[in-house]
Design a protein around this motif. Structure first.
Motif, PDB file in Angstrom:
ATOM      1  N   UNK A 111      13.149   1.733  -8.587  1.00  0.00           N
ATOM      2  CA  UNK A 111      11.867   1.918  -9.214  1.00  0.00           C
ATOM      3  C   UNK A 111      11.714   3.392  -9.049  1.00  0.00           C
ATOM      4  N   UNK A 112      11.085   4.310 -10.140  1.00  0.00           N
ATOM      5  CA  UNK A 112      10.909   5.619 -10.161  1.00  0.00           C
ATOM      6  C   UNK A 112       9.444   5.879 -10.366  1.00  0.00           C
ATOM      7  N   UNK A 113       9.015   6.971  -9.719  1.00  0.00           N
ATOM      8  CA  UNK A 113       7.352   7.380  -9.757  1.00  0.00           C
ATOM      9  C   UNK A 113       6.893   6.215  -9.127  1.00  0.00           C
ATOM     10  N   UNK A 114       7.273   5.696  -7.837  1.00  0.00           N
ATOM     11  CA  UNK A 114       6.553   4.529  -7.235  1.00  0.00           C
ATOM     12  C   UNK A 114       5.400   5.015  -6.792  1.00  0.00           C
ATOM     13  N   UNK A 115       5.075   6.444  -6.465  1.00  0.00           N
ATOM     14  CA  UNK A 115       3.667   6.660  -5.996  1.00  0.00           C
ATOM     15  C   UNK A 115       2.769   6.716  -6.922  1.00  0.00           C
ATOM     16  N   UNK A 116       3.168   6.619  -8.105  1.00  0.00           N
ATOM     17  CA  UNK A 116       2.204   6.508  -9.607  1.00  0.00           C
ATOM     18  C   UNK A 116       1.869   5.178  -9.503  1.00  0.00           C
ATOM     19  N   UNK A 117       2.511   4.194  -9.080  1.00  0.00           N
ATOM     20  CA  UNK A 117       2.366   2.791  -9.478  1.00  0.00           C
ATOM     21  C   UNK A 117       0.768   2.423  -9.749  1.00  0.00           C
ATOM     22  N   UNK A 118       0.505   1.822 -10.756  1.00  0.00           N
ATOM     23  CA  UNK A 118      -0.914   1.211 -11.093  1.00  0.00           C
ATOM     24  C   UNK A 118      -1.158   0.250  -9.702  1.00  0.00           C
ATOM     25  N   UNK A 119      -2.310  -0.001  -9.051  1.00  0.00           N
ATOM     26  CA  UNK A 119      -2.594  -0.819  -7.929  1.00  0.00           C
ATOM     27  C   UNK A 119      -2.046  -2.467  -8.240  1.00  0.00           C
ATOM     28  N   UNK A 120      -2.382  -2.645  -9.760  1.00  0.00           N
ATOM     29  CA  UNK A 120      -2.099  -3.972 -10.167  1.00  0.00           C
ATOM     30  C   UNK A 120      -0.646  -4.273 -10.304  1.00  0.00           C
ATOM     31  N   UNK A 121       0.149  -3.301 -10.245  1.00  0.00           N
ATOM     32  CA  UNK A 121       1.624  -3.338 -10.527  1.00  0.00           C
ATOM     33  C   UNK A 121       2.422  -2.678  -9.499  1.00  0.00           C
ATOM     34  N   UNK A 122       2.056  -3.085  -8.270  1.00  0.00           N
ATOM     35  CA  UNK A 122       2.907  -2.434  -7.317  1.00  0.00           C
ATOM     36  C   UNK A 122       4.321  -3.689  -7.020  1.00  0.00           C
ATOM     37  N   UNK A 123       5.174  -3.150  -7.191  1.00  0.00           N
ATOM     38  CA  UNK A 123       6.416  -4.223  -7.141  1.00  0.00           C
ATOM     39  C   UNK A 123       7.035  -4.418  -5.660  1.00  0.00           C
ATOM     40  N   UNK A 124       7.085  -5.726  -5.436  1.00  0.00           N
ATOM     41  CA  UNK A 124       7.901  -5.876  -4.121  1.00  0.00           C
ATOM     42  C   UNK A 124       9.231  -6.170  -4.052  1.00  0.00           C
ATOM     43  N   UNK A 125       9.979  -5.910  -2.955  1.00  0.00           N
ATOM     44  CA  UNK A 125      11.444  -6.071  -3.019  1.00  0.00           C
ATOM     45  C   UNK A 125      11.943  -4.882  -2.097  1.00  0.00           C
ATOM     46  N   UNK A 126      13.150  -5.086  -2.096  1.00  0.00           N
ATOM     47  CA  UNK A 126      14.065  -4.012  -1.203  1.00  0.00           C
ATOM     48  C   UNK A 126      14.837  -3.208  -2.007  1.00  0.00           C
ATOM     49  N   UNK A 127      14.434  -2.988  -3.148  1.00  0.00           N
ATOM     50  CA  UNK A 127      15.180  -2.102  -4.078  1.00  0.00           C
ATOM     51  C   UNK A 127      14.921  -0.707  -3.724  1.00  0.00           C
ATOM     52  N   UNK A 128      15.801   0.357  -4.104  1.00  0.00           N
ATOM     53  CA  UNK A 128      15.476   1.779  -3.886  1.00  0.00           C
ATOM     54  C   UNK A 128      14.318   2.334  -4.843  1.00  0.00           C
ATOM     55  N   UNK A 129      13.715   3.103  -4.189  1.00  0.00           N
ATOM     56  CA  UNK A 129      12.437   3.850  -4.780  1.00  0.00           C
ATOM     57  C   UNK A 129      12.489   5.165  -4.533  1.00  0.00           C
ATOM     58  N   UNK A 130      11.901   5.860  -5.701  1.00  0.00           N
ATOM     59  CA  UNK A 130      11.843   7.368  -5.721  1.00  0.00           C
ATOM     60  C   UNK A 130      10.483   7.694  -6.251  1.00  0.00           C
ATOM     61  N   UNK A 131       9.829   8.565  -5.254  1.00  0.00           N
ATOM     62  CA  UNK A 131       8.518   8.978  -5.703  1.00  0.00           C
ATOM     63  C   UNK A 131       8.659  10.097  -7.063  1.00  0.00           C
ATOM     64  N   UNK A 132       7.672  10.628  -7.528  1.00  0.00           N
ATOM     65  CA  UNK A 132       7.412  11.572  -8.638  1.00  0.00           C
ATOM     66  C   UNK A 132       8.391  12.933  -8.285  1.00  0.00           C
TER      67      UNK A 132
END
Length: 143
Positions: A111-132
């Protein structure tokens, strides 16, 4: 997770068909940047496929969404098909997994731009994430 089996997909109306016959990433990534939110209505999901492996038939329309990328959609029904780097004709395709029945059980890669995810679309899981900030620091061509 990489795959090489041939997969076939289509748009909503069936006018555009997309096949991948060769190397592709059997795990989609998600993007929550504002442009992808506007385009997808939420989170943009895509998996990568080598350009030489992709065959497309039908009435495809293109939209240059940034100085370095285009987005494609069916000219009949508007189904989103891919995003692709226009600076490199050999660039991989970032294909929409929903076009392909084979993608139904693929796990999320990242996931990228994880800090910008809409409240209704926050994805769960153990995958790598990067903020903006993290993603743009490692991809200076974005700015």
């Amino acid at each position: 997770m990489s795959a090489s089996a041939k997969i076939a997909g289509r748009c909503l109306c069936g006018e555009v068909t997309v096949s991948v016959d060769g190397k592709h990433d059997a795990q989609p990534g998600a993007c929550h940047c504002r442009m992808c939110q506007r385009w997808s209505g939420g989170a943009f999901l895509a998996f990568t496929a080598a350009a030489e492996a992709v065959t497309v038939e039908g009435p495809v329309r293109h939209f240059r969404s940034s100085p370095f990328a285009e987005r494609a959609f069916c000219g009949t029904c508007g189904t989103h098909l891919w995003m692709r780097n226009t600076d490199d004709q050999a660039a991989e395709y970032d294909l929409m997994p929903g076009l392909f029945d084979a993608a139904h059980d693929w796990p999320l890669r990242s996931e990228i731009y994880s800090d910008k995810a809409m409240a209704a679309i926050r994805l769960k899981g153990d995958h790598p994430r990067k903020t903006e900030a993290e993603f743009e620091a490692s991809n200076p061509h974005i700015n």
